[in-house]
Enzyme design. Structure first.
Site, PDB file in Angstrom:
ATOM      1  N   CYS A 169       0.617  -1.266  -0.143  1.00  9.49           N
ATOM      2  CA  CYS A 169       0.203   0.067   0.034  1.00  9.49           C
ATOM      3  C   CYS A 169       0.968   1.367   0.045  1.00  9.49           C
ATOM      4  O   CYS A 169       0.277   2.350  -0.194  1.00  9.49           O
ATOM      5  CB  CYS A 169      -0.882  -0.028   1.257  1.00  9.49           C
ATOM      6  SG  CYS A 169      -2.269  -1.444   1.317  1.00  9.49           S
TER       7      CYS A 169
ATOM      8  N   HIS B  72      -2.953   6.892   3.086  1.00 11.94           N
ATOM      9  CA  HIS B  72      -3.556   5.650   2.259  1.00 11.94           C
ATOM     10  C   HIS B  72      -4.966   5.473   2.852  1.00 11.94           C
ATOM     11  O   HIS B  72      -5.246   5.721   4.063  1.00 11.94           O
ATOM     12  CB  HIS B  72      -2.316   4.517   2.969  1.00 11.94           C
ATOM     13  CG  HIS B  72      -3.339   3.314   2.560  1.00 11.94           C
ATOM     14  ND1 HIS B  72      -3.967   2.850   1.223  1.00 11.94           N
ATOM     15  CD2 HIS B  72      -3.536   2.024   3.089  1.00 11.94           C
ATOM     16  CE1 HIS B  72      -4.234   1.613   1.102  1.00 11.94           C
ATOM     17  NE2 HIS B  72      -3.853   1.264   2.470  1.00 11.94           N
TER      18      HIS B  72
ATOM     19  N   ASN C  85     -10.441   0.134   0.156  1.00 13.35           N
ATOM     20  CA  ASN C  85      -9.094   0.024   0.181  1.00 13.35           C
ATOM     21  C   ASN C  85      -8.717  -0.283  -1.304  1.00 13.35           C
ATOM     22  O   ASN C  85      -8.757  -1.492  -1.458  1.00 13.35           O
ATOM     23  CB  ASN C  85      -8.500  -0.804   1.288  1.00 13.35           C
ATOM     24  CG  ASN C  85      -6.996  -0.825   1.310  1.00 13.35           C
ATOM     25  OD1 ASN C  85      -6.293  -0.446   0.343  1.00 13.35           O
ATOM     26  ND2 ASN C  85      -6.715  -1.384   2.586  1.00 13.35           N
TER      27      ASN C  85
END
Length: 317
Positions: free
Chosen positions: A112, A243, A273
């Site tokens: 990520c 993020h 996500n």
């Protein structure tokens, strides 16, 4: 040494929207359960698009917004952890589709934290004179690595891509003028907290509570250091794009940083996500809506598998 800046952004998401109610028909969950624990309401799922398709679509929009020709691009890098293709790289495929000739093209996997890691890598390459313009892309098809029977993870993930054109110019630069210094690192002692392991087909897994505690207790000093390196403070930022892992993490960071009045990306609510795609996707949407003043300093900070992190302050295009 030349400064660098983000000249333009672009993003792309699949058309298909998967709602919490849709997921409630697949696993033992509910809209209320998902919203309370993650803040997510919907996510986009790619049915007929690959990681390369998503990446090329976002990159094409960024290139057009920058007003550059494909021949101007000297470096293409794609941050992804979900691509099934190992060779040729997704970056090479994107370069081919856009007609970018002879650029160095490579993929980067830092989970990520991939996009901000790739942005720093391109920034360093341009400052060293290796190219004048770069395409930096975060693209993920997390639906390909999702266990749709695991309610703890399948409610989190979505597909999409975001891209930035990075250009070199004259003079110095920091987060108020271009791309500021990167603060990056990892804690491999907790590397198993987020996993995508095994022969293809791997499945995403994580220790949710471990990641949540780590993110909400240990990232604030790293974010403050990132701002310090760029000659600013969290309260002076024009925008914050972290993020998009979980809305509860984002809100906890906002409270601890004392930046409740700052423009903060909360795209996780609509997109879920999207791993390495989440920061450029959310940033591009804010810029498209003109939510942040051009030239204002914006924190980009991503974190995840590794456990890794990377962040920098950039001037809003």
């Amino acid at each position: 040494m030349p400064r660098t800046r983000i000249a333009a952004l672009g993003h792309h998401q699949p058309d298909h929207v998967l709602t919490n109610d849709d997921l409630a028909g697949m696993v033992d969950t509910s809209d209320e359960w998902i919203r309370q624990r993650t803040g997510i309401a919907t996510r986009r799922i790619a049915r007929d698009e690959s990681v390369a398709d998503l990446a090329a679509a976002a990159a094409g929009k960024a290139l057009a917004a920058a007003g550059l020709d494909p021949a101007d691009i000297g470096l293409v890098t794609v941050a992804t952890c979900s691509a099934q293709d190992r060779c040729p790289s997704i970056a090479a495929q994107v370069a081919g589709r856009l007609g970018v000739p002879a650029a160095v093209a490579f993929d980067l996997n830092n989970g990520c934290a991939g996009f901000t890691t790739a942005l720093a890598t391109a920034d360093h390459a341009l400052r060293a004179g290796a190219a004048r313009h770069a395409l930096v892309i975060g693209a993920e098809k997390m639906s390909d690595v999702t266990d749709w029977t695991d309610r703890s993870t399948c409610v989190l993930l979505g597909d999409g891509a975001g891209a930035a054109v990075v250009s070199a110019g004259e003079g110095g630069g920091d987060g108020r003028d271009g791309i500021g210094p990167v603060v990056w690192g990892s804690d491999p002692t907790r590397g198993d907290a987020v996993r995508l392991r095994g022969a293809w087909q791997p499945r995403f897994a994580q220790e949710g509570q471990t990641v949540f505690r780590w993110a909400t207790t240990e990232l604030v000093p790293l974010i403050e250091r990132t701002c310090q390196e760029a000659g600013t403070t969290p309260r002076e930022l024009g925008g914050i794009v972290t993020h998009q892992a979980n809305l509860r993490i984002i809100e906890a960071l906002v409270r601890r940083l004392g930046v409740e009045d700052t423009v903060v990306a909360r795209d996780v609510v609509d997109s879920g996500n999207t791993s390495a795609a989440s920061v450029p996707l959310a940033f591009s949407k804010l810029v498209e809506r003109r939510a942040i003043e051009p030239g204002a300093p914006v924190l980009l900070f991503s974190f995840g598998g590794g456990l890794s992190w990377a962040g920098q302050v950039v001037a809003c295009p």
